[in-house]
Every structure is written in C-alpha cells, then in structure tokens.
Design a protein around this motif. Structure first.
Motif, mmCIF file in Angstrom:
data_model
loop_
_atom_site.group_PDB
_atom_site.id
_atom_site.type_symbol
_atom_site.label_atom_id
_atom_site.label_comp_id
_atom_site.label_asym_id
_atom_site.label_seq_id
_atom_site.Cartn_x
_atom_site.Cartn_y
_atom_site.Cartn_z
ATOM 1 N N UNK A 59 6.086 -13.172 18.249
ATOM 2 C CA UNK A 59 4.846 -12.944 18.983
ATOM 3 C C UNK A 59 3.727 -12.439 18.092
ATOM 4 N N UNK A 60 4.011 -12.249 16.780
ATOM 5 C CA UNK A 60 2.991 -11.802 15.843
ATOM 6 C C UNK A 60 2.666 -10.325 15.986
ATOM 7 N N UNK A 61 1.462 -9.956 15.570
ATOM 8 C CA UNK A 61 1.040 -8.561 15.573
ATOM 9 C C UNK A 61 -0.415 -8.503 16.039
ATOM 10 N N UNK A 62 -0.695 -7.696 17.036
ATOM 11 C CA UNK A 62 -2.035 -7.596 17.599
ATOM 12 C C UNK A 62 -2.734 -6.345 17.061
ATOM 13 N N UNK A 63 -3.966 -6.527 16.563
ATOM 14 C CA UNK A 63 -4.710 -5.398 16.018
ATOM 15 C C UNK A 63 -5.119 -4.409 17.103
ATOM 16 N N UNK A 64 -5.241 -4.873 18.353
ATOM 17 C CA UNK A 64 -5.634 -3.967 19.437
ATOM 18 C C UNK A 64 -4.444 -3.341 20.148
ATOM 19 N N UNK A 65 -3.239 -3.535 19.600
ATOM 20 C CA UNK A 65 -2.048 -2.885 20.130
ATOM 21 C C UNK A 65 -1.954 -1.501 19.502
ATOM 22 N N UNK A 66 -1.999 -0.464 20.308
ATOM 23 C CA UNK A 66 -2.018 0.908 19.779
ATOM 24 C C UNK A 66 -0.772 1.256 18.984
ATOM 25 N N UNK A 67 0.284 0.468 19.123
ATOM 26 C CA UNK A 67 1.521 0.735 18.390
ATOM 27 C C UNK A 67 1.587 0.000 17.052
ATOM 28 N N UNK A 68 0.533 -0.749 16.714
ATOM 29 C CA UNK A 68 0.528 -1.532 15.476
ATOM 30 C C UNK A 68 0.118 -0.672 14.281
ATOM 31 N N UNK A 69 0.814 0.420 14.096
ATOM 32 C CA UNK A 69 0.595 1.309 12.961
ATOM 33 C C UNK A 69 1.965 1.703 12.428
ATOM 34 N N UNK A 70 2.102 1.752 11.098
ATOM 35 C CA UNK A 70 3.433 1.876 10.501
ATOM 36 C C UNK A 70 3.422 2.877 9.349
ATOM 37 N N UNK A 71 4.554 3.579 9.215
ATOM 38 C CA UNK A 71 4.750 4.498 8.097
ATOM 39 C C UNK A 71 5.361 3.743 6.923
ATOM 40 N N UNK A 72 4.826 3.977 5.734
ATOM 41 C CA UNK A 72 5.379 3.407 4.508
ATOM 42 C C UNK A 72 5.728 4.576 3.596
ATOM 43 N N UNK A 73 6.958 4.601 3.140
ATOM 44 C CA UNK A 73 7.433 5.718 2.331
ATOM 45 C C UNK A 73 6.975 5.579 0.876
ATOM 46 N N UNK A 225 5.330 18.636 8.306
ATOM 47 C CA UNK A 225 6.559 18.475 7.531
ATOM 48 C C UNK A 225 6.332 18.604 6.034
ATOM 49 N N UNK A 226 5.054 18.753 5.617
ATOM 50 C CA UNK A 226 4.704 18.852 4.196
ATOM 51 C C UNK A 226 5.185 17.620 3.417
ATOM 52 N N UNK A 227 5.068 16.441 4.048
ATOM 53 C CA UNK A 227 5.482 15.189 3.421
ATOM 54 C C UNK A 227 4.317 14.208 3.386
ATOM 55 N N UNK A 228 4.309 13.376 2.357
ATOM 56 C CA UNK A 228 3.279 12.345 2.245
ATOM 57 C C UNK A 228 3.855 10.975 2.570
ATOM 58 N N UNK A 229 3.058 10.183 3.249
ATOM 59 C CA UNK A 229 3.384 8.798 3.572
ATOM 60 C C UNK A 229 2.150 7.962 3.273
ATOM 61 N N UNK A 230 2.291 6.660 3.415
ATOM 62 C CA UNK A 230 1.127 5.795 3.519
ATOM 63 C C UNK A 230 1.150 5.179 4.915
ATOM 64 N N UNK A 231 -0.034 5.025 5.481
ATOM 65 C CA UNK A 231 -0.170 4.510 6.847
ATOM 66 C C UNK A 231 -0.737 3.102 6.777
ATOM 67 N N UNK A 232 -0.075 2.144 7.429
ATOM 68 C CA UNK A 232 -0.468 0.734 7.399
ATOM 69 C C UNK A 232 -0.828 0.265 8.801
ATOM 70 N N UNK A 233 -1.899 -0.517 8.912
ATOM 71 C CA UNK A 233 -2.252 -1.123 10.196
ATOM 72 C C UNK A 233 -2.946 -2.464 9.936
ATOM 73 N N UNK A 234 -2.911 -3.385 10.902
ATOM 74 C CA UNK A 234 -3.525 -4.706 10.704
ATOM 75 C C UNK A 234 -5.042 -4.646 10.868
ATOM 76 N N UNK A 235 -5.744 -5.459 10.081
ATOM 77 C CA UNK A 235 -7.195 -5.547 10.189
ATOM 78 C C UNK A 235 -7.630 -6.642 11.160
ATOM 79 N N UNK A 236 -6.686 -7.502 11.518
ATOM 80 C CA UNK A 236 -6.948 -8.557 12.507
ATOM 81 C C UNK A 236 -5.613 -8.995 13.092
ATOM 82 N N UNK A 237 -5.659 -9.801 14.111
ATOM 83 C CA UNK A 237 -4.422 -10.306 14.701
ATOM 84 C C UNK A 237 -3.683 -11.167 13.681
ATOM 85 N N UNK A 238 -2.369 -10.988 13.615
ATOM 86 C CA UNK A 238 -1.545 -11.752 12.681
ATOM 87 C C UNK A 238 -0.497 -12.541 13.459
ATOM 88 N N UNK A 239 -0.274 -13.777 13.037
ATOM 89 C CA UNK A 239 0.713 -14.643 13.680
ATOM 90 C C UNK A 239 2.033 -14.585 12.924
#
Length: 423
Positions: A59-73, A225-239
C-alpha cells in the motif's frame, strides 16, 4: 510517574521544530516505547551500483499518515580524537564499518541490530565521553539477498562455527577512516566543546544522497532516556518499490555552486570539474564576515592595580576538571560568581562590567579573535591590508569552510590538476 505528551513536547520543543507537527505524537510513542518499525515498511537490496533502500509495503507510504515517522539507530558515536583508538580496540567495530562502507571484497549483507528490550543500548553520555564508542554488539557477516531493517539475522557460517574475530589490520582501519566521511553525520551537545560524530546503522547508511530526496532525516536527542536517534519521515507519498533518498546538503547552502560542493562526497570523481560553468558563481560568494564583539559588556573604569585577595583564594569554575582536582589549601571552591576571587570559566564570558575590582578571570575582552582560528585569520588579513581577501605572508592559506567551501574546493582541484600533493 510517566510523562504525558504535552510535557514531553515542552521538553523537546527546539528539536521538534525541524519535524512536521503531524508526526509528533507518533514520535513520542515510538521513542518512549523504543519502537523500531522501519522493517515493516522498507527493505534493503544490493544492486550493481551499491545498495537500494525501497518501500516494501504494497500500500506504499503516505506522507499525511501521522504514523509515517521512524526511528533510525546509530551504529557508532564518537569524538574525532577517539576515532582511531576505538577502531583499534572495540571488537568487531572495524569489521562492521568496513562492511557498512562496502570495503570488504566478498559481497556481504550486514545484519541490523535487533532493537528488542533484551539488547539495552548504552546511554549517549557514555558514548560522548569516548568510553565505548560502538552502539552495537560484535558484527557478523550475512549472506541474505534482502534485509529487513529491524529483523536480526544469523549467518549459516555462524551457526556452524563460532570463532572470535581476528584483530583488525592497520590497512583496514585506515581504509575505514578514509572512507567514513561519506557516512558521517554530527550534532552538538551543550556540554561538549566539539561536534559529536556518528554513523547510522546499516539501514540509514544505505539511503543515498539526492538533490531530489524522498525522505528527510534529522538527529534527535531523547532527553528522557539520554539516547540519540535519527528521525526519518517521507517528503511525499511513496509507492511500493519506490527508492528512498535523502538530501545531505545543509540548508545554509544558498547557491548552486555551494550545493554542488557539499554534494562532492557522494558524487562521481569527475563531478564539478574545473571547466564546469558553475564556477562562474565563485566571484559572487561573499567573504567571511568581520569578527564581532559578541555582545560583551565592558566596565567604565578598570583599576590599574587591583587589590590582592586574602587566602584562601575563593574560586568559581564551570569546568568539571577544575572542580574535581583543585584541592590545594590556598584555594577554596565556591558555588557562586559573586563570592569568588577567581573565575575559571569554560564558556565565553561576556559581562565584564559585572566583575568587582578584586575579581580575576581567565579571559579578556574580545579574546575570541585570537583563540578562534577563523576569527584570528580574518583579523590577520584585515590588519595586513585592510581587505578581507588579503593574506599576510606568515599566515598559511586559510579557509573558513562555513563561508568559503567553494573557494577551498576550487583551490584543492586546481592544485590536484597540477599534480600537487593536497595532503
């Protein structure tokens, strides 16, 4: 008691300004529960040109989906002066970095750390202090064709035989050091005087640079938690099957030439040759700004011979090393500036007008024009001929890369074309 979303938002306000507000609540939940779900949405595959990171959900990834944000270690966090030491001493670190950077001849697919609760991460403070450095356990090779970013893998060789890794060779360590700058990112911490460098784990490191990116990624320090991550999110809808890419050029780069120079680490060797028309922009780039006083406040009158304070000298310092080791009986540590005879400060002290005649401090007004290399070079140029473009004979050719990266790149390429050694 657990912190609610509004409290958490207030604690991270400045960092959240770089992330679209639609993702804040999902980010709060994922950070507090350490939810790494990128593997449900993306997959890594080797290709003839390196690696591809693609959307794997039908179903791809929607930029307007509030859950389309991800932690990158982060796979490795370090200070530059500890880089060689950590590569030499931390078991498996060189192997993992070499595979991540594709320096190993045999094609391998590196595993990605499991983020379950049985594998606790070290706190960011211990990483910054250079005690450990590696954010992951010892690395082992894999031979899977596709890699889920969140799923741990075990190679057939590991199942058949478990043996300790051989010590890293000097050649491999130097190869990693010479290559790592294409994978590095950095952030600043208030109590650390230099930027903290880090390399993302395999999934994040495989996302290529592009001037037309499909995702954004920023570092994020989770205060709870005193931890660093990188935060990733889509800039547009992805198929399904779309490639992920990120733009690593800083937003401060205004001109096409500046953007091209910042893109060099991820571009072909022939990119931006000296004959490129973009170099016509070089003359229009402004020189570095003149040094400023930075809001320092000076007293109206300075006594020529201030009175000598009585023993023991009362000392106030914001430097841990001083506070922990100043134990001579002629000195006494105090907790406020007002009651001190001597101020030994790490941070830039600006309010000299607040000092009393009997107080001494380890700084003097406008000393940053000498103690900061870029300002010293600027002052030296100006003192020589009044022009910011001139250089005194005793001063080696100097570039402030924040303002003069294109000038530096042009000079480097010019010397290289004339077979000069740029090292």
């Amino acid at each position: 008691s657990e912190m609610d979303f509004e409290q958490w938002k207030g604690l991270h306000t400045l960092q959240l300004e770089r992330i679209p507000e639609i993702y804040w609540e999902a980010l709060f939940t994922k950070l507090c529960t350490e939810t790494f779900d990128a593997g449900d949405h993306f997959i890594m595959t080797p290709s003839s040109q390196g690696w591809r990171v693609r959307v794997c959900r039908e179903e791809g990834l929607k930029a307007d989906d509030s859950n389309s944000v991800f932690l990158v270690d982060h796979s490795w966090t370090y200070l530059p002066d500890k880089c060689y030491e950590q590569l030499s001493t931390i078991p498996g670190l060189v192997h993992r970095m070499a595979n991540l950077m594709d320096l190993i001849e045999r094609p391998t697919t590196p595993p990605v750390e499991s983020h379950d609760q049985s594998h606790p991460r070290r706190s960011e403070s211990s990483e910054i202090n250079g005690i450990e450095g590696s954010d992951d356990e010892e690395y082992e090779d894999e031979e899977e064709e596709e890699v889920n970013p969140d799923t741990p893998h075990t190679s057939r060789e590991e199942e058949e035989e478990s043996r300790p890794p051989s010590p890293p060779s000097e050649d491999m360590i130097l190869q990693v050091i010479n290559t790592m700058w294409r994978f590095n990112d950095s952030y600043s911490v208030s109590n650390v005087p230099v930027p903290v460098w880090y390399i993302l784990e395999e999934f994040g490191s495989r996302i290529p640079h592009s001037p037309d990116p499909t995702v954004a990624m920023v570092p994020f320090f989770h205060i709870l938690t005193q931890l660093s991550y990188s935060i990733l999110w889509p800039l547009r809808d992805l198929n399904f099957g779309d490639d992920l890419s990120r733009n690593r050029v800083p937003t401060s780069a205004d001109t096409d030439l500046e953007k091209a120079c910042y893109s060099l680490p991820w571009s072909p060797s022939e990119y931006l040759s000296l004959s490129d028309p973009l170099w016509a922009e070089l003359e229009s780039i402004s020189p570095p700004p003149m040094p400023e006083r930075c809001g320092e406040q000076l007293p109206d009158n300075i006594p020529m011979a201030p009175p000598t304070p009585a023993l023991p000298y009362k000392v106030y310092s914001d430097v841990d090393l001083v506070r922990k080791n100043l134990n001579h009986d002629k000195f006494k540590l105090v907790s406020s500036i007002q009651e001190a005879d001597i101020l030994w400060m790490f941070g830039h002290f600006k309010d000299f007008s607040s000092l009393t005649p009997n107080q001494f401090i380890n700084q003097f007004p406008s000393e940053n024009v000498i103690t900061c290399k870029d300002l010293m070079a600027s002052v030296a140029r100006r003192a020589t001929s009044g022009s910011p473009d001139s250089t005194p004979k005793w001063l080696p050719e100097t570039f402030n890369l924040f303002y003069e990266l294109p000038r530096f790149v042009h000079k480097f390429k010019s010397l290289e074309s004339n077979c000069h050694d740029n090292t």
